[in-house]
Design a protein around this motif. Structure first.
Motif, mmCIF file in Angstrom:
data_model
loop_
_atom_site.group_PDB
_atom_site.id
_atom_site.type_symbol
_atom_site.label_atom_id
_atom_site.label_comp_id
_atom_site.label_asym_id
_atom_site.label_seq_id
_atom_site.Cartn_x
_atom_site.Cartn_y
_atom_site.Cartn_z
ATOM 1 N N ALA A 15 0.829 -1.204 0.000
ATOM 2 C CA ALA A 15 0.000 0.000 0.000
ATOM 3 C C ALA A 15 0.863 1.253 0.000
ATOM 4 O O ALA A 15 0.565 2.229 -0.711
ATOM 5 C CB ALA A 15 -0.921 -0.003 1.216
ATOM 6 N N LEU A 16 1.949 1.243 0.779
ATOM 7 C CA LEU A 16 2.832 2.407 0.823
ATOM 8 C C LEU A 16 3.560 2.583 -0.498
ATOM 9 O O LEU A 16 3.715 3.715 -0.992
ATOM 10 C CB LEU A 16 3.831 2.258 1.972
ATOM 11 N N ARG A 17 3.981 1.477 -1.098
ATOM 12 C CA ARG A 17 4.659 1.576 -2.398
ATOM 13 C C ARG A 17 3.730 2.176 -3.448
ATOM 14 O O ARG A 17 4.144 3.028 -4.254
ATOM 15 C CB ARG A 17 5.129 0.181 -2.831
ATOM 16 N N LEU A 18 2.485 1.759 -3.443
ATOM 17 C CA LEU A 18 1.518 2.282 -4.406
ATOM 18 C C LEU A 18 1.203 3.755 -4.137
ATOM 19 O O LEU A 18 1.119 4.563 -5.066
ATOM 20 C CB LEU A 18 0.239 1.456 -4.350
ATOM 21 N N ALA A 19 1.039 4.101 -2.866
ATOM 22 C CA ALA A 19 0.755 5.496 -2.520
ATOM 23 C C ALA A 19 1.922 6.398 -2.883
ATOM 24 O O ALA A 19 1.733 7.519 -3.379
ATOM 25 C CB ALA A 19 0.424 5.609 -1.030
ATOM 26 N N ALA A 77 1.490 4.071 8.272
ATOM 27 C CA ALA A 77 1.119 3.622 9.614
ATOM 28 C C ALA A 77 0.826 2.132 9.619
ATOM 29 O O ALA A 77 1.220 1.405 10.541
ATOM 30 C CB ALA A 77 -0.083 4.416 10.115
ATOM 31 N N LYS A 78 0.136 1.655 8.585
ATOM 32 C CA LYS A 78 -0.191 0.237 8.492
ATOM 33 C C LYS A 78 1.067 -0.612 8.379
ATOM 34 O O LYS A 78 1.121 -1.741 8.898
ATOM 35 C CB LYS A 78 -1.094 -0.004 7.282
ATOM 36 N N SER A 79 2.084 -0.088 7.711
ATOM 37 C CA SER A 79 3.328 -0.848 7.533
ATOM 38 C C SER A 79 4.283 -0.677 8.704
ATOM 39 O O SER A 79 5.377 -1.252 8.711
ATOM 40 C CB SER A 79 4.023 -0.419 6.236
ATOM 41 N N GLY A 80 3.904 0.127 9.707
ATOM 42 C CA GLY A 80 4.734 0.300 10.893
ATOM 43 C C GLY A 80 5.744 1.419 10.811
ATOM 44 O O GLY A 80 6.601 1.552 11.698
ATOM 45 N N ALA A 100 4.460 8.166 8.632
ATOM 46 C CA ALA A 100 3.022 8.373 8.829
ATOM 47 C C ALA A 100 2.743 9.745 9.426
ATOM 48 O O ALA A 100 1.852 10.470 8.956
ATOM 49 C CB ALA A 100 2.457 7.277 9.731
ATOM 50 N N LEU A 101 3.501 10.127 10.449
ATOM 51 C CA LEU A 101 3.277 11.423 11.095
ATOM 52 C C LEU A 101 3.653 12.574 10.167
ATOM 53 O O LEU A 101 2.975 13.612 10.133
ATOM 54 C CB LEU A 101 4.080 11.501 12.390
ATOM 55 N N LEU A 102 4.727 12.402 9.394
ATOM 56 C CA LEU A 102 5.136 13.442 8.454
ATOM 57 C C LEU A 102 4.066 13.651 7.384
ATOM 58 O O LEU A 102 3.685 14.785 7.069
ATOM 59 C CB LEU A 102 6.462 13.062 7.799
ATOM 60 N N LYS A 103 3.566 12.560 6.825
ATOM 61 C CA LYS A 103 2.604 12.659 5.731
ATOM 62 C C LYS A 103 1.259 13.185 6.206
ATOM 63 O O LYS A 103 0.585 13.929 5.486
ATOM 64 C CB LYS A 103 2.443 11.301 5.049
ATOM 65 N N ILE A 104 0.851 12.828 7.421
ATOM 66 C CA ILE A 104 -0.431 13.349 7.898
ATOM 67 C C ILE A 104 -0.315 14.840 8.171
ATOM 68 O O ILE A 104 -1.279 15.603 7.957
ATOM 69 C CB ILE A 104 -0.928 12.568 9.144
ATOM 70 N N GLN A 107 -3.364 9.237 2.066
ATOM 71 C CA GLN A 107 -3.242 7.798 1.825
ATOM 72 C C GLN A 107 -1.837 7.303 2.143
ATOM 73 O O GLN A 107 -1.663 6.197 2.672
ATOM 74 C CB GLN A 107 -3.617 7.470 0.374
ATOM 75 N N GLN A 108 -0.813 8.109 1.812
ATOM 76 C CA GLN A 108 0.555 7.727 2.186
ATOM 77 C C GLN A 108 0.669 7.558 3.701
ATOM 78 O O GLN A 108 1.315 6.619 4.179
ATOM 79 C CB GLN A 108 1.544 8.802 1.713
#
Length: 341
Positions: free
Chosen positions: A160-164, A191-194, A199-203, A185-186
Motif C-alpha cells: 500500500a505504501l509503495r503504491l501510494a 502507519a499500516k506498515s509500521g 506516517a506522522l510526516l505525511k499526515i 493515503q501515504q
C-alpha cells in the motif's frame, strides 16, 4: 478491454506480486486499438461517457458496488469500447481514452467494494494503461492511490505504501487538495506498515495542504476534511492511540456529506468497533444502530464485512440489554446469506 474470464473466475484472489506499470513505460507498452472506419466520434460522445461515469459514481456512493458495477460494466462493454474503436480527430480519441480510463477506475473501485479484489486489480491495471495512453496524469495517480486503498484495506501495508508513494511521485504540479488526497493515503499506508515517522510526516503534510485547499473554491465530491479526519483516525489507531482515533472518526462523521451512504455505513461500523475495544459498549451499540439505519439500502461486500464483524464481536455481550436489542434488530435486517459467507 473487458477483464478476461479467467480474471472473473479468480476475482477473489488479490495479488501482492502485482507489477505496476510506470508512467514513462505506458505509452510504449500500449497496444493501439484497431479503428473501425465505419464509426466516428466527437466530443459529444466523450462528454456522454463522462456524464454517465459521474452519474454511476453518485449511485455507487449511495447504493454500493454490488448494485452498481453491473451497470458500469455493461456501459463499458456496450458503449465505451465501441467508442474507443471509432475513428475521429486525435484530440477526440485522446479525450475518449481519458474518459475510458476514469470509467475503468470507477468500475475497479466498485469491484473492490464487492470484494471481487482480483477483478478490481484487473480493472485498475487497465485504467493505468488507458490513462498512460491518454496522457492523463490525474487518472493515473488516482488509480494508483485507489490500488493503495485496496492494499491497505486487505492488510498489505508495505505494498500500500509503495503504491501510494508511486501515486505521489507521478503527480505533476498537484494542487493543495490533490496533495492532501495523496499524502493522506501515504500516511495511512505508512502507519499500516509500521513506519511511524513517515506516517506522522505525511499526515502533517495532508493537514497543511487541506488547510490551503479549504481556503480556495471547493469541488463537490473531492477529498475533503471528512476524508482527512478518517485518515488521521486510521493513523492514530495504527500508532496505538485509540481514543484519538475515535475522536477523529466522530469528526469525520460530523463533516461528511449526507450523500455518501456507503461510506457512512463502513466508517460508523468502524467507529463502533473502536469504541468497543476501549470498553464503550453502549456507545458502540448506538453507532451500530445508526449503521443498521442505512445498511439495508447498501449492497456492498465491504459493508457486509463490517456487519459480520459486528455479530462476531457482540457474541460475548449477549447478556447486555443494549447488545441483545441490537443483535435482535440486526437479525431482522441482515440477509441470512451475509452471515453464512
Amino acid at each position: 478491454m473487458e477483464p478476461s474470464r479467467r480474471g472473473v473466475l479468480t476475482a477473489g484472489l488479490y495479488s501482492v506480486a502485482l507489477a505496476i506499470p510506470g508512467w514513462t513505460d505506458l505509452t510504449d507498452r500500449f497496444e493501439r486499438i484497431a479503428i473501425d472506419p465505419h464509426s466516428r466520434i466527437g466530443f459529444t460522445e466523450v462528454e456522454a461517457v463522462k456524464a454517465m461515469t459521474e452519474k454511476i459514481s453518485d449511485l455507487d456512493d449511495q447504493f454500493g458496488g454490488k448494485a452498481t458495477r453491473p451497470m458500469s460494466a455493461t456501459f463499458l462493454v456496450n458503449t465505451v469500447v465501441p467508442y474507443l474503436k471509432a475513428d475521429g480527430p486525435d484530440e477526440v480519441k485522446r479525450a475518449m481514452l481519458s474518459a475510458a480510463a476514469d470509467h475503468l477506475y470507477l468500475t475497479g473501485y466498485m469491484a473492490m467494494d464487492e470484494r471481487a479484489d482480483r477483478l478490481a486489480q484487473d480493472y485498475y491495471v487497465q485504467a493505468l494503461e488507458m490513462a498512460g495512453a491518454a496522457g492523463d496524469h490525474l487518472t493515473y495517480c488516482t488509480t494508483l492511490r485507489g490500488m493503495s486503498v485496496q492494499a491497505v484495506d486487505l492488510g498489505h501495508g508495505d505494498l500500500a505504501l509503495r503504491l501510494a508513494d508511486a501515486a505521489s511521485a507521478a503527480s505533476p504540479q498537484a494542487g493543495p487538495r490533490m496533495l492532501a488526497f495523496l499524502a493522506g493515503q501515504q500516511a495511512h499506508a505508512a502507519a499500516k506498515s509500521g513506519d511511524r515517522s513517515t506516517a506522522l510526516l505525511k499526515i502533517k503534510q495532508a493537514e497543511s495542504a487541506m488547510e490551503k485547499a479549504e481556503s480556495q473554491a471547493k469541488a463537490f465530491g473531492s477529498y475533503d476534511p471528512s476524508s482527512l479526519s478518517y485518515h488521521i483516525a486510521q493513523v492514530r489507531y495504527e500508532l496505538g492511540d485509540k481514543e484519538a482515533a475515535i475522536a477523529h472518526l466522530e469528526e469525520s462523521d460530523r463533516s461528511r456529506e449526507s450523500v455518501y451512504r456507503r461510506t457512512r455505513v463502513r466508517y460508523n461500523a468502524l467507529l463502533a468497533e473502536r469504541k468497543l475495544e476501549v470498553g464503550r459498549l453502549e456507545e458502540a451499540c448506538g453507532d451500530w444502530n445508526r449503521v443498521l439505519d442505512d445498511y439495508p439500502m447498501v449492497k456492498s461486500g465491504r459493508c457486509d464485512d463490517r456487519i459480520r464483524e459486528m455479530f462476531a464481536l457482540l457474541v460475548r455481550y449477549q447478556d447486555n440489554g443494549h447488545a441483545r436489542d441490537l443483535i435482535e434488530r440486526a437479525r431482522t435486517l441482515v440477509p441470512a446469506g451475509v452471515l453464512t459467507t
